[in-house]
Write an enzyme that holds these catalytic residues in place. Sequence first.
Site, PDB file in Angstrom:
ATOM      1  N   GLU A 127       0.802  -1.241   0.000  1.00 33.17           N
ATOM      2  CA  GLU A 127       0.000   0.000   0.000  1.00 33.17           C
ATOM      3  C   GLU A 127       0.830   1.284   0.000  1.00 33.17           C
ATOM      4  O   GLU A 127       0.604   2.190   0.791  1.00 33.17           O
ATOM      5  CB  GLU A 127      -0.964   0.011   1.204  1.00 33.17           C
ATOM      6  CG  GLU A 127      -1.915  -1.168   1.211  1.00 33.17           C
ATOM      7  CD  GLU A 127      -2.906  -1.137   2.377  1.00 33.17           C
ATOM      8  OE1 GLU A 127      -2.800  -0.249   3.240  1.00 33.17           O
ATOM      9  OE2 GLU A 127      -3.786  -2.014   2.408  1.00 33.17           O
ATOM     10  N   ASN A 170       2.104  -5.297  -3.116  1.00 36.25           N
ATOM     11  CA  ASN A 170       0.697  -5.591  -2.823  1.00 36.25           C
ATOM     12  C   ASN A 170      -0.066  -4.290  -2.567  1.00 36.25           C
ATOM     13  O   ASN A 170       0.438  -3.399  -1.867  1.00 36.25           O
ATOM     14  CB  ASN A 170       0.650  -6.476  -1.567  1.00 36.25           C
ATOM     15  CG  ASN A 170      -0.706  -7.112  -1.307  1.00 36.25           C
ATOM     16  OD1 ASN A 170      -1.260  -7.776  -2.186  1.00 36.25           O
ATOM     17  ND2 ASN A 170      -1.231  -6.926  -0.103  1.00 36.25           N
ATOM     18  N   HIS A 206     -10.515  -6.272  -2.160  1.00 40.56           N
ATOM     19  CA  HIS A 206     -11.600  -6.084  -1.186  1.00 40.56           C
ATOM     20  C   HIS A 206     -12.732  -5.381  -1.923  1.00 40.56           C
ATOM     21  O   HIS A 206     -12.652  -4.188  -2.224  1.00 40.56           O
ATOM     22  CB  HIS A 206     -11.129  -5.215  -0.010  1.00 40.56           C
ATOM     23  CG  HIS A 206     -10.058  -5.855   0.811  1.00 40.56           C
ATOM     24  ND1 HIS A 206     -10.269  -6.973   1.578  1.00 40.56           N
ATOM     25  CD2 HIS A 206      -8.750  -5.534   0.986  1.00 40.56           C
ATOM     26  CE1 HIS A 206      -9.150  -7.317   2.198  1.00 40.56           C
ATOM     27  NE2 HIS A 206      -8.209  -6.454   1.849  1.00 40.56           N
ATOM     28  N   GLU A 235      -6.211 -10.795  -1.016  1.00 37.38           N
ATOM     29  CA  GLU A 235      -7.024 -10.552   0.194  1.00 37.38           C
ATOM     30  C   GLU A 235      -8.504 -10.508  -0.163  1.00 37.38           C
ATOM     31  O   GLU A 235      -9.266  -9.691   0.370  1.00 37.38           O
ATOM     32  CB  GLU A 235      -6.609  -9.236   0.860  1.00 37.38           C
ATOM     33  CG  GLU A 235      -5.131  -9.170   1.207  1.00 37.38           C
ATOM     34  CD  GLU A 235      -4.728  -7.901   1.943  1.00 37.38           C
ATOM     35  OE1 GLU A 235      -5.611  -7.165   2.436  1.00 37.38           O
ATOM     36  OE2 GLU A 235      -3.515  -7.630   2.025  1.00 37.38           O
TER      37      GLU A 235
HETATM   38  C1  XIL Z   1      -6.466  -6.198   8.424  1.00 31.56           C
HETATM   39  C2  XIL Z   1      -6.805  -7.350   9.368  1.00 31.56           C
HETATM   40  O1  XIL Z   1      -7.704  -8.212   8.707  1.00 31.56           O
HETATM   41  C3  XIL Z   1      -7.403  -6.821  10.636  1.00 31.56           C
HETATM   42  O2  XIL Z   1      -7.559  -7.870  11.590  1.00 31.56           O
HETATM   43  C4  XIL Z   1      -6.527  -5.722  11.235  1.00 31.56           C
HETATM   44  O3  XIL Z   1      -7.177  -5.156  12.354  1.00 31.56           O
HETATM   45  C5  XIL Z   1      -6.232  -4.639  10.211  1.00 31.56           C
HETATM   46  O4  XIL Z   1      -5.656  -5.236   9.065  1.00 31.56           O
HETATM   47  N1  XIL Z   1      -5.058  -4.542   3.814  1.00 31.56           N
HETATM   48  C6  XIL Z   1      -4.075  -5.386   4.273  1.00 31.56           C
HETATM   49  C7  XIL Z   1      -4.350  -6.277   5.423  1.00 31.56           C
HETATM   50  O5  XIL Z   1      -3.014  -5.483   3.659  1.00 31.56           O
HETATM   51  O6  XIL Z   1      -3.211  -6.499   6.211  1.00 31.56           O
HETATM   52  C8  XIL Z   1      -5.458  -5.733   6.290  1.00 31.56           C
HETATM   53  O7  XIL Z   1      -5.745  -6.698   7.309  1.00 31.56           O
HETATM   54  C9  XIL Z   1      -6.665  -5.407   5.461  1.00 31.56           C
HETATM   55  C10 XIL Z   1      -6.350  -4.357   4.427  1.00 31.56           C
END
Ligand code: XIL
Length: 302
Positions: A127, A170, A206, A235
């Site tokens: 990110e 990522n 997401h 993810e």
């Molecule tokens: C999220 C987890 O799922 C949560 O449990 C935590 O509180 C915050 O992070 N992008 C990412 C992940 O790369 O690491 C994140 O995971 C979600 C968004």
Amino acid sequence: ASTLGDAAAERGRYFGTAVAANRLGESDYTATLNREFNSVTAENEMKWDALEPSRGSFSYGNADRIVNHARAQGMDVRGHTLVWHSQLPGWVSGLGANDLRSAMNHHITQVMQHWRGQIHSWDVVNEAFQDGSSGARRPSPFQDRLGNGFIEEAFRTARAADPNAKLCYNDYNTDAINAKSNAVYAMVRDFKQRGVPIDCVGFQSHFNSGNPVPGDFRQNLQRFADLGVDVQITELDIEGSGTTQANHYRTVVEACLAVSRCTGITVWGVTDKYSWRSGGTPLLFDGNYNKKPAYDAVLTAL
Ligand code: XIL
């Protein structure tokens, strides 16, 4: 095949999930994990705040539980994540440039060497780009003190620390062709041209009603693959329910299968009841570990 992992394997791919170490004692959770998935990502246990809460002092216990479980089950492990502005301990943000550079390189080296040879792919940097139309880098301690070169430096350090791991960049909101994915694309192209080590790009994926599966998702994955990197869906979760959600999941699986360098899909959790998207039902198993229509759609599409 009758499980996600076996079906994906028949297509030359993996099907993974995010895992939380503190759920491994729940028998339905672990039974579902072991039956269905052949790759895991630690949901939080490999983040900087978990692994190096104070400078130079590493705590691997919770992450080791996940890695050991995965290895005992013959699953791959995705490493997530080495350099990220979030879930970063306060001591890192307080460092000046020279200290920050050595802390970053030390963190990458120590963590990767701890699991050397045991991690399939590492999210080296997570990110680093802003949302919106600017295509700019996101402000962070790394960006602000080290400048654009921090990403390249992180990847070079990572290659030396575990030469067998695939090194990924990522991000989210890069699933469509847009200003943010264009900026990542330009960086990856530049890295490939200059020989900066990068092997894969992760697309978090997401999705929700305001951010649906984009119509050009496959095309976007393909243009990255054409740069000479693998692509992974890292993810995945999709808000919604029923047939609509199932159709969105099918679209994602079909997009990955249509791109030969799309090597695998990871969903961001086993069951809706532990999803990070509180209140939502974005995953493949409901709170009682029943298979949802989305599960059937994925298994059929694989
Ligand atoms: C999220 C987890 O799922 C949560 O449990 C935590 O509180 C915050 O992070 N992008 C990412 C992940 O790369 O690491 C994140 O995971 C979600 C968004």
